[in-house]
Scaffold this active site. Structure first.
Site, PDB file in Angstrom:
ATOM      1  N   ALA A 131      56.186  31.142  74.163  1.00  0.00           N
ATOM      2  CA  ALA A 131      57.437  31.356  74.505  1.00  0.00           C
ATOM      3  C   ALA A 131      57.646  33.104  74.829  1.00  0.00           C
ATOM      4  O   ALA A 131      58.481  32.876  73.659  1.00  0.00           O
ATOM      5  CB  ALA A 131      58.197  30.920  73.919  1.00  0.00           C
ATOM      6  N   LEU A 132      56.735  33.948  75.331  1.00  0.00           N
ATOM      7  CA  LEU A 132      57.478  34.893  75.415  1.00  0.00           C
ATOM      8  C   LEU A 132      57.681  35.605  76.807  1.00  0.00           C
ATOM      9  O   LEU A 132      59.169  36.209  76.761  1.00  0.00           O
ATOM     10  CB  LEU A 132      56.092  35.944  75.125  1.00  0.00           C
ATOM     11  CG  LEU A 132      55.781  37.332  75.643  1.00  0.00           C
ATOM     12  CD1 LEU A 132      56.666  37.998  74.197  1.00  0.00           C
ATOM     13  CD2 LEU A 132      54.410  38.234  75.677  1.00  0.00           C
ATOM     14  N   THR A 133      57.369  34.979  77.948  1.00  0.00           N
ATOM     15  CA  THR A 133      57.303  35.713  79.065  1.00  0.00           C
ATOM     16  C   THR A 133      59.009  35.616  79.749  1.00  0.00           C
ATOM     17  O   THR A 133      59.267  34.553  79.653  1.00  0.00           O
ATOM     18  CB  THR A 133      56.492  35.511  79.842  1.00  0.00           C
ATOM     19  OG1 THR A 133      55.312  35.449  79.851  1.00  0.00           O
ATOM     20  CG2 THR A 133      57.109  35.791  81.824  1.00  0.00           C
ATOM     21  N   GLU A 134      59.546  36.073  80.730  1.00  0.00           N
ATOM     22  CA  GLU A 134      60.820  36.631  80.607  1.00  0.00           C
ATOM     23  C   GLU A 134      60.871  36.480  82.337  1.00  0.00           C
ATOM     24  O   GLU A 134      59.866  37.546  82.794  1.00  0.00           O
ATOM     25  CB  GLU A 134      62.312  36.580  80.303  1.00  0.00           C
ATOM     26  CG  GLU A 134      62.532  36.408  78.986  1.00  0.00           C
ATOM     27  CD  GLU A 134      62.738  37.530  77.888  1.00  0.00           C
ATOM     28  OE1 GLU A 134      63.195  37.109  76.710  1.00  0.00           O
ATOM     29  OE2 GLU A 134      63.761  38.455  78.514  1.00  0.00           O
ATOM     30  N   ALA A 137      60.601  40.812  82.187  1.00  0.00           N
ATOM     31  CA  ALA A 137      59.731  41.076  80.996  1.00  0.00           C
ATOM     32  C   ALA A 137      58.757  39.851  81.198  1.00  0.00           C
ATOM     33  O   ALA A 137      58.292  39.013  80.326  1.00  0.00           O
ATOM     34  CB  ALA A 137      60.340  40.910  79.820  1.00  0.00           C
ATOM     35  N   GLY A 138      57.323  39.799  81.984  1.00  0.00           N
ATOM     36  CA  GLY A 138      55.849  39.252  82.365  1.00  0.00           C
ATOM     37  C   GLY A 138      55.173  40.102  81.095  1.00  0.00           C
ATOM     38  O   GLY A 138      54.645  40.375  79.871  1.00  0.00           O
ATOM     39  N   SER A 139      54.284  41.048  82.429  1.00  0.00           N
ATOM     40  CA  SER A 139      53.491  41.969  81.054  1.00  0.00           C
ATOM     41  C   SER A 139      54.032  43.128  80.264  1.00  0.00           C
ATOM     42  O   SER A 139      52.621  43.296  79.617  1.00  0.00           O
ATOM     43  CB  SER A 139      52.748  42.433  82.813  1.00  0.00           C
ATOM     44  OG  SER A 139      51.912  41.363  83.414  1.00  0.00           O
ATOM     45  N   HIS A 347      30.388  26.704 101.785  1.00  0.00           N
ATOM     46  CA  HIS A 347      31.364  25.357 102.378  1.00  0.00           C
ATOM     47  C   HIS A 347      31.644  25.356 103.382  1.00  0.00           C
ATOM     48  O   HIS A 347      31.456  24.679 104.161  1.00  0.00           O
ATOM     49  CB  HIS A 347      31.650  24.835 101.439  1.00  0.00           C
ATOM     50  CG  HIS A 347      31.152  24.294 100.091  1.00  0.00           C
ATOM     51  ND1 HIS A 347      31.315  25.392  98.626  1.00  0.00           N
ATOM     52  CD2 HIS A 347      31.173  22.435  99.227  1.00  0.00           C
ATOM     53  CE1 HIS A 347      30.469  24.656  97.843  1.00  0.00           C
ATOM     54  NE2 HIS A 347      30.726  23.268  98.534  1.00  0.00           N
ATOM     55  N   GLU A 372      48.595  36.215  80.765  1.00  0.00           N
ATOM     56  CA  GLU A 372      48.343  36.870  80.261  1.00  0.00           C
ATOM     57  C   GLU A 372      47.703  38.478  80.272  1.00  0.00           C
ATOM     58  O   GLU A 372      46.798  38.857  79.526  1.00  0.00           O
ATOM     59  CB  GLU A 372      47.200  36.365  79.093  1.00  0.00           C
ATOM     60  CG  GLU A 372      47.589  35.008  78.493  1.00  0.00           C
ATOM     61  CD  GLU A 372      46.514  34.275  77.183  1.00  0.00           C
ATOM     62  OE1 GLU A 372      45.361  34.978  76.494  1.00  0.00           O
ATOM     63  OE2 GLU A 372      46.470  33.261  77.311  1.00  0.00           O
TER      64      GLU A 372
END
Length: 395
Positions: A131-134, A137-139, A347, A372
């Protein structure tokens, strides 16, 4: 303390060949045939989860002394390239246990914290969530706004996290929170172990994503969540930022390997299709422009595989744990995006249809360039690292 940065693999080459062979068979025989079911139900079948636990996949990168298989990063990436061959939801089942969440404990936890949690994480009895990303406040983890304040011997955590992998099924959140403003002593970020059933922890509804069905993410809210002093990882308020950066850097090599595995699958699907689909009675693989697509795809996959192996070797040897992981993550995830796009092109209209593997892959791999650390962040790490190395050499 056993550290993620110093632990060596106890797995012999012979044993690892068997682990890799079993994983390859599991992926291709048990998971690949059920990819459509997983996507439609947005859920990994229970029997696949049970089989993954029995094989030790929830703890393949956890040291053997704590109940894991004890693979080092050079072995980890070989496994990841096999796991990437199918829906990325499979790897998400146990990715945080082995990677960004589990490695925080392996590298920075106290002996008591390791004793309490790691064996359960390795067995899959506990799903750990990072639980880090906010929002905002991501990268850039230094910008996070979740706070932890002292209350006697305890800590009170308040804040919100987003895009948290496995949050809906997590038993333990590895939570990063600010304990003071950043200063000359550090970023002021600490990391806490918060059981999911702690009062004040609330998990939002599962996110609706572009792809990676079956891999669940959600927002997590911490409202006056009280935890004891023993929840502070390492017993040190200043560990958080370093723990996050170390765990993320190691994880970037793993994600790069995952991208290579997915790109290999897209290539294999495209070669098979080109060899069997016809245009005017002629297999389309005989057309030179189709062959050009396949050639570029093969070149990217081979280059990515070599780069991942080199970055993992440098990590294990302690030669480069900053620039090389970002180089591998940047190249391989961007390469996987190009390969997936070419696969759809080979395809033709068929590649745009749901239930065709390359259509799913096209959507799945887009996320690899974001989590990440985005591709843009990797470029900053690489460029800044090169300049700092040159400046140090010039002194």
């Amino acid at each position: 303390m056993t550290s993620a940065s110093t632990a060596t693999s106890a797995v012999t080459a012979e044993d690892f060949r068997e682990i890799l062979a079993q994983t390859k068979a599991f992926v291709r025989d048990a998971v690949v045939p059920r990819e459509r079911e997983i996507a439609e139900q947005n859920k990994m079948p229970d029997e696949i989860v049970r089989q993954a636990k029995a094989m030790g996949l929830f703890g393949y990168a956890i040291p053997q002394e704590w109940g894991g298989l004890g693979l080092d990063l050079a072995q980890d990436v070989e496994l990841a390239m096999e796991l990437g061959y199918t829906t990325l939801a499979l790897r998400s089942l146990f990715g945080t246990n082995n990677g960004i969440a589990g490695q925080v404990l392996v590298g920075f936890g106290t002996e008591d914290q390791k004793s309490r949690w790691l064996e359960h994480i390795a067995s899959g009895a506990v799903v750990a969530s990072f639980a880090l990303t906010e929002s905002g406040a991501g990268s850039d983890p230094a910008a996070l706004r979740t706070t932890a304040a002292r209350s006697g011997e305890d800590w009170i955590i308040n804040g919100e996290k987003r895009f948290i992998t496995n949050a809906p099924v997590a038993d333990l959140f590895v939570v990063f929170a600010r304990t003071r403003p950043a200063d000359e002593d550090g970023a002021g970020i600490s990391v806490f172990l918060v059981p999911a059933d702690t009062p004040g922890v609330e998990v939002g509804p599962k996110d609706r994503k572009m792809g990676q069905e079956g891999a669940w993410t959600a927002e997590v809210y911490f409202r006056d969540v009280r935890v004891g002093a023993d929840a502070l990882v390492g017993g040190n308020e200043d560990i958080g930022y370093r723990a996050a950066m170390t765990s993320l850097a190691r994880g970037r090599v793993h994600i790069a390997a995952l991208a290579v595995g997915t790109a290999q699958r897209a290539l294999d699907e495209s070669v098979t299709y080109a060899a069997t689909a016809t245009q005017g009675g002629t297999p389309i693989g005989r057309f030179q422009l189709v062959q050009a697509h396949l050639a570029d795809m093969q070149t990217g996959v081979m280059a990515g595989r070599a780069l991942v192996r080199d970055a993992a070797r440098a990590w294990v040897a302690g030669e480069d744990r900053r620039v090389a992981p970002s180089v591998a993550k940047l190249f391989c995830t961007e390469m996987a995006g190009r390969v997936a796009d070419s696969a759809v092109q080979v395809h033709g209209g068929t590649g745009y249809m749901r239930d065709v593997a390359v259509e799913r892959i096209y959507r799945d791999v887009r996320l690899l360039r974001l989590y990440e650390g985005t591709s843009e962040i990797q470029r900053l790490i690489i460029g800044g690292g090169l300049i700092r190395n040159a400046e140090r050499a010039a002194r």
